[in-house]
Design a protein around this motif. Structure first.
Motif, mmCIF file in Angstrom:
data_model
loop_
_atom_site.group_PDB
_atom_site.id
_atom_site.type_symbol
_atom_site.label_atom_id
_atom_site.label_comp_id
_atom_site.label_asym_id
_atom_site.label_seq_id
_atom_site.Cartn_x
_atom_site.Cartn_y
_atom_site.Cartn_z
ATOM 1 N N ARG A 150 -0.304 0.834 -9.487
ATOM 2 C CA ARG A 150 -1.453 0.029 -9.102
ATOM 3 C C ARG A 150 -0.918 -1.247 -8.459
ATOM 4 N NH1 ARG A 150 -2.685 1.874 -14.283
ATOM 5 N NH2 ARG A 150 -4.502 3.196 -14.454
ATOM 6 N N PRO A 151 -1.392 -1.600 -7.283
ATOM 7 C CA PRO A 151 -0.897 -2.827 -6.643
ATOM 8 C C PRO A 151 -1.367 -4.063 -7.391
ATOM 9 C CG PRO A 151 -2.723 -1.908 -5.404
ATOM 10 C CD PRO A 151 -2.385 -0.902 -6.456
ATOM 11 N N ARG A 152 -0.680 -5.178 -7.161
ATOM 12 C CA ARG A 152 -0.967 -6.393 -7.899
ATOM 13 C C ARG A 152 -2.255 -7.087 -7.457
ATOM 14 N NH1 ARG A 152 3.024 -7.975 -11.499
ATOM 15 N NH2 ARG A 152 4.537 -6.304 -11.630
ATOM 16 N N PHE A 153 -2.664 -6.868 -6.211
ATOM 17 C CA PHE A 153 -3.867 -7.502 -5.678
ATOM 18 C C PHE A 153 -4.609 -6.503 -4.803
ATOM 19 C CE2 PHE A 153 -0.462 -10.669 -5.952
ATOM 20 C CZ PHE A 153 -1.036 -11.627 -6.781
ATOM 21 N N ASP A 154 -5.773 -6.894 -4.300
ATOM 22 C CA ASP A 154 -6.505 -5.997 -3.403
ATOM 23 C C ASP A 154 -5.931 -6.010 -1.989
ATOM 24 O OD1 ASP A 154 -7.367 -8.466 -2.537
ATOM 25 O OD2 ASP A 154 -9.496 -8.096 -2.900
ATOM 26 N N ARG A 155 -4.979 -6.896 -1.740
ATOM 27 C CA ARG A 155 -4.137 -6.847 -0.542
ATOM 28 C C ARG A 155 -2.701 -6.994 -1.020
ATOM 29 N NH1 ARG A 155 -6.800 -11.446 2.919
ATOM 30 N NH2 ARG A 155 -7.861 -11.809 0.933
ATOM 31 N N TRP A 156 -1.879 -6.030 -0.628
ATOM 32 C CA TRP A 156 -0.525 -6.007 -1.164
ATOM 33 C C TRP A 156 0.398 -5.327 -0.163
ATOM 34 C CZ3 TRP A 156 1.984 -8.978 -4.014
ATOM 35 C CH2 TRP A 156 3.076 -8.607 -4.794
ATOM 36 N N TYR A 157 1.664 -5.198 -0.516
ATOM 37 C CA TYR A 157 2.613 -4.551 0.377
ATOM 38 C C TYR A 157 3.704 -3.857 -0.412
ATOM 39 C CZ TYR A 157 6.035 -8.322 -0.405
ATOM 40 O OH TYR A 157 6.927 -9.206 -0.965
ATOM 41 N N GLU A 158 4.311 -2.880 0.225
ATOM 42 C CA GLU A 158 5.457 -2.169 -0.342
ATOM 43 C C GLU A 158 6.492 -1.993 0.755
ATOM 44 O OE1 GLU A 158 5.809 -1.600 -3.410
ATOM 45 O OE2 GLU A 158 3.768 -1.695 -4.199
ATOM 46 N N THR A 159 7.726 -1.766 0.377
ATOM 47 C CA THR A 159 8.783 -1.490 1.334
ATOM 48 C C THR A 159 9.449 -0.172 0.994
ATOM 49 O OG1 THR A 159 10.465 -2.700 0.056
ATOM 50 C CG2 THR A 159 9.218 -3.945 1.702
ATOM 51 N N VAL A 160 9.955 0.497 2.024
ATOM 52 C CA VAL A 160 10.619 1.781 1.838
ATOM 53 C C VAL A 160 11.627 1.957 2.967
ATOM 54 C CG1 VAL A 160 8.817 3.024 3.125
ATOM 55 C CG2 VAL A 160 10.241 4.259 1.477
ATOM 56 N N MET A 161 12.738 2.569 2.673
ATOM 57 C CA MET A 161 13.730 2.851 3.690
ATOM 58 C C MET A 161 13.305 4.062 4.526
ATOM 59 S SD MET A 161 16.024 0.512 3.486
ATOM 60 C CE MET A 161 17.395 1.181 4.440
ATOM 61 N N GLU A 188 -14.183 4.328 -3.721
ATOM 62 C CA GLU A 188 -14.211 2.882 -3.491
ATOM 63 C C GLU A 188 -12.796 2.369 -3.226
ATOM 64 O OE1 GLU A 188 -16.908 0.949 -3.374
ATOM 65 O OE2 GLU A 188 -18.243 2.661 -3.767
ATOM 66 N N THR A 189 -12.678 1.451 -2.272
ATOM 67 C CA THR A 189 -11.370 0.896 -1.953
ATOM 68 C C THR A 189 -10.884 -0.017 -3.063
ATOM 69 O OG1 THR A 189 -11.759 1.006 0.443
ATOM 70 C CG2 THR A 189 -10.069 -0.539 -0.325
ATOM 71 N N VAL A 190 -9.698 0.259 -3.565
ATOM 72 C CA VAL A 190 -9.063 -0.568 -4.590
ATOM 73 C C VAL A 190 -8.170 -1.613 -3.937
ATOM 74 C CG1 VAL A 190 -7.439 -0.569 -6.531
ATOM 75 C CG2 VAL A 190 -9.138 1.267 -6.309
ATOM 76 N N ALA A 191 -7.425 -1.199 -2.910
ATOM 77 C CA ALA A 191 -6.493 -2.125 -2.266
ATOM 78 C C ALA A 191 -6.128 -1.644 -0.871
ATOM 79 C CB ALA A 191 -5.226 -2.276 -3.094
ATOM 80 N N ASP A 192 -5.934 -2.604 0.019
ATOM 81 C CA ASP A 192 -5.343 -2.347 1.332
ATOM 82 C C ASP A 192 -3.880 -2.741 1.241
ATOM 83 O OD1 ASP A 192 -7.730 -1.484 2.686
ATOM 84 O OD2 ASP A 192 -8.391 -3.575 2.694
ATOM 85 N N ILE A 193 -3.008 -1.840 1.633
ATOM 86 C CA ILE A 193 -1.569 -2.024 1.421
ATOM 87 C C ILE A 193 -0.823 -1.840 2.736
ATOM 88 C CG2 ILE A 193 0.450 -1.216 0.137
ATOM 89 C CD1 ILE A 193 -1.621 0.066 -1.845
ATOM 90 N N ASN A 194 0.017 -2.806 3.080
ATOM 91 C CA ASN A 194 0.940 -2.618 4.190
ATOM 92 C C ASN A 194 2.229 -2.021 3.650
ATOM 93 O OD1 ASN A 194 -0.380 -3.574 6.601
ATOM 94 N ND2 ASN A 194 -0.293 -5.627 5.715
ATOM 95 N N ILE A 195 2.648 -0.921 4.236
ATOM 96 C CA ILE A 195 3.912 -0.303 3.866
ATOM 97 C C ILE A 195 4.904 -0.564 4.990
ATOM 98 C CG2 ILE A 195 5.108 1.845 3.319
ATOM 99 C CD1 ILE A 195 2.501 2.900 2.175
ATOM 100 N N HIS A 228 0.160 -9.562 9.438
ATOM 101 C CA HIS A 228 0.164 -8.570 8.361
ATOM 102 C C HIS A 228 0.090 -9.269 7.002
ATOM 103 C CE1 HIS A 228 0.726 -5.263 10.977
ATOM 104 N NE2 HIS A 228 1.994 -5.478 11.258
ATOM 105 N N ALA A 229 -0.870 -8.845 6.189
ATOM 106 C CA ALA A 229 -1.058 -9.456 4.871
ATOM 107 C C ALA A 229 0.002 -8.972 3.890
ATOM 108 C CB ALA A 229 -2.448 -9.136 4.338
ATOM 109 N N LEU A 230 0.493 -9.904 3.105
ATOM 110 C CA LEU A 230 1.373 -9.593 1.986
ATOM 111 C C LEU A 230 0.605 -9.592 0.676
ATOM 112 C CD1 LEU A 230 4.381 -11.901 2.971
ATOM 113 C CD2 LEU A 230 4.193 -9.426 3.340
ATOM 114 N N SER A 231 -0.395 -10.452 0.599
ATOM 115 C CA SER A 231 -1.188 -10.667 -0.607
ATOM 116 C C SER A 231 -2.470 -11.370 -0.157
ATOM 117 C CB SER A 231 -0.392 -11.513 -1.615
ATOM 118 O OG SER A 231 -0.139 -12.802 -1.105
ATOM 119 N N PRO A 232 -3.358 -11.701 -1.077
ATOM 120 C CA PRO A 232 -4.623 -12.326 -0.640
ATOM 121 C C PRO A 232 -4.464 -13.603 0.174
ATOM 122 C CG PRO A 232 -4.841 -11.532 -2.873
ATOM 123 C CD PRO A 232 -3.395 -11.365 -2.509
ATOM 124 N N HIS A 233 -3.399 -14.385 -0.035
ATOM 125 C CA HIS A 233 -3.318 -15.702 0.582
ATOM 126 C C HIS A 233 -2.043 -15.967 1.368
ATOM 127 C CE1 HIS A 233 -6.099 -15.995 -2.903
ATOM 128 N NE2 HIS A 233 -6.860 -16.488 -1.946
#
Length: 304
Positions: free
Chosen positions: A44-55, A99-106, A148-153
């Motif tokens: 579960r992401p930490r906020f309703d806008r969040w990000y992850e990284t992957v190689m 329902e949308t829980v979070a928008d995530i940039n990968i 690109h959003a990392l988090s809400p703010h």
């Protein structure tokens, strides 16, 4: 009128990705700081806008909660999903029962191994890490990627290194650990009425080793690993320097001390946040007073 600040949900949420947990770099080494519970290891992401990284070419090692779906660039995610082979930003949506829980940039990272023998990465000068280089970097292909959003703010562009302003692509690192610390500090300051700010001004975020050396900063600066930010509050008035936080009618080191003390009290009282550093700095001929916040994984204090 107070600005609406979305509450932290870190206390109830967990992030079990082996490669993209909130990360810091203690002495240049990655330190994972994810949280877990006894009865649920689902992502579960930490906020309703969040990000992850992957190689590139790697999987997202996640387990979705029951009833949740993850869609990446319009395609439904499964455990067999692998990241594209080149660095880029993917848009993901986590949903529960429609329902949308979070928008995530990968962010699919540009591998550190792509840096050439002279320290350049696609025309962007990275330089040489003194030890323990990161596995990869977030790539920005143009000015729009700064949004690109990392988090809400907080947005990606706030943390860019101050070099080669007109060159693209650019590369940046931003640790989830420090974003958690910055969000918690901003939220608390707004909630108790100390400030009314949508974000902090990030005076210095990520620094390439080349830039870090050029400005004479510490050899093993946290900024090179993306887990540090030099910040100040700039709202009333918005004039490129710290606000008068302590209300004495002057802007000076006392305002940096005020923010330092506030952060110190907050981070001491919150055991659900990554540990890190706080430093207070006075103004000089180049900048006004500011506070350094980092997510190095251990407690560090200076400058007060």
């Amino acid at each position: 009128m107070k600005l609406p600040i979305k509450p932290l949900i870190a206390a109830a949420l967990l992030v079990p990705l082996s490669h993209s947990l909130p990360a810091t770099a203690q002495d240049g080494k990655v330190v994972r700081t994810g949280m877990s519970t006894a009865d649920d290891d689902a992502y579960r992401p930490r906020f309703d806008r969040w990000y992850e990284t992957v190689m590139p070419g790697k999987r997202l090692g996640i387990k979705l909660p029951k009833g949740h779906t993850l869609t990446i660039n319009g395609e439904r995610w499964t455990s067999k999903w692998r990241a594209p082979s080149s660095a880029q930003t993917l848009s993901a949506t986590l949903e529960a029962d429609g329902e949308t829980v979070a928008d995530i940039n990968i962010f699919v990272l540009e591998p550190h191994s792509n840096i050439d023998s002279k320290g350049w990465l696609n025309g962007y000068r990275i330089g040489t890490y003194p030890r323990n280089p990161p596995k990869g970097f977030i790539r920005l292909d143009g000015p729009e990627d700064r949004k690109h959003a990392l988090s809400p703010h907080f947005k990606l562009g706030q943390f860019l290194c101050k070099q080669q302003m007109d060159h693209w692509p650019k590369y940046v690192l931003v640790s989830q650990s420090n974003i958690l610390r910055l969000e918690a500090l901003l939220e608390s300051l707004n909630e108790d009425g100390t400030i009314e700010a949508e974000t902090f001004f990030v005076m210095s975020g990520f620094r390439t080793p080349f830039y870090n050396t050029a400005i004479g900063s510490a050899k093993f600066s946290r900024h090179m690993y993306g887990d540090a930010a030099d910040i100040y509050v700039d709202v009333q008035p918005r004039n490129g320097t710290m606000d008068d936080l302590n209300g004495d009618g002057k802007v000076n080191k006392s305002d940096a001390n005020f923010l330092y003390d506030y952060a110190q009290d907050l981070y001491t009282s919150r055991d659900n946040l990554p540990k890190g550093g706080i430093g207070a700095y006075r103004a000089n001929a180049v900048h006004g007073p500011f506070v350094h916040v980092d997510g190095r994984g251990t407690t560090a204090r200076w400058g007060r």
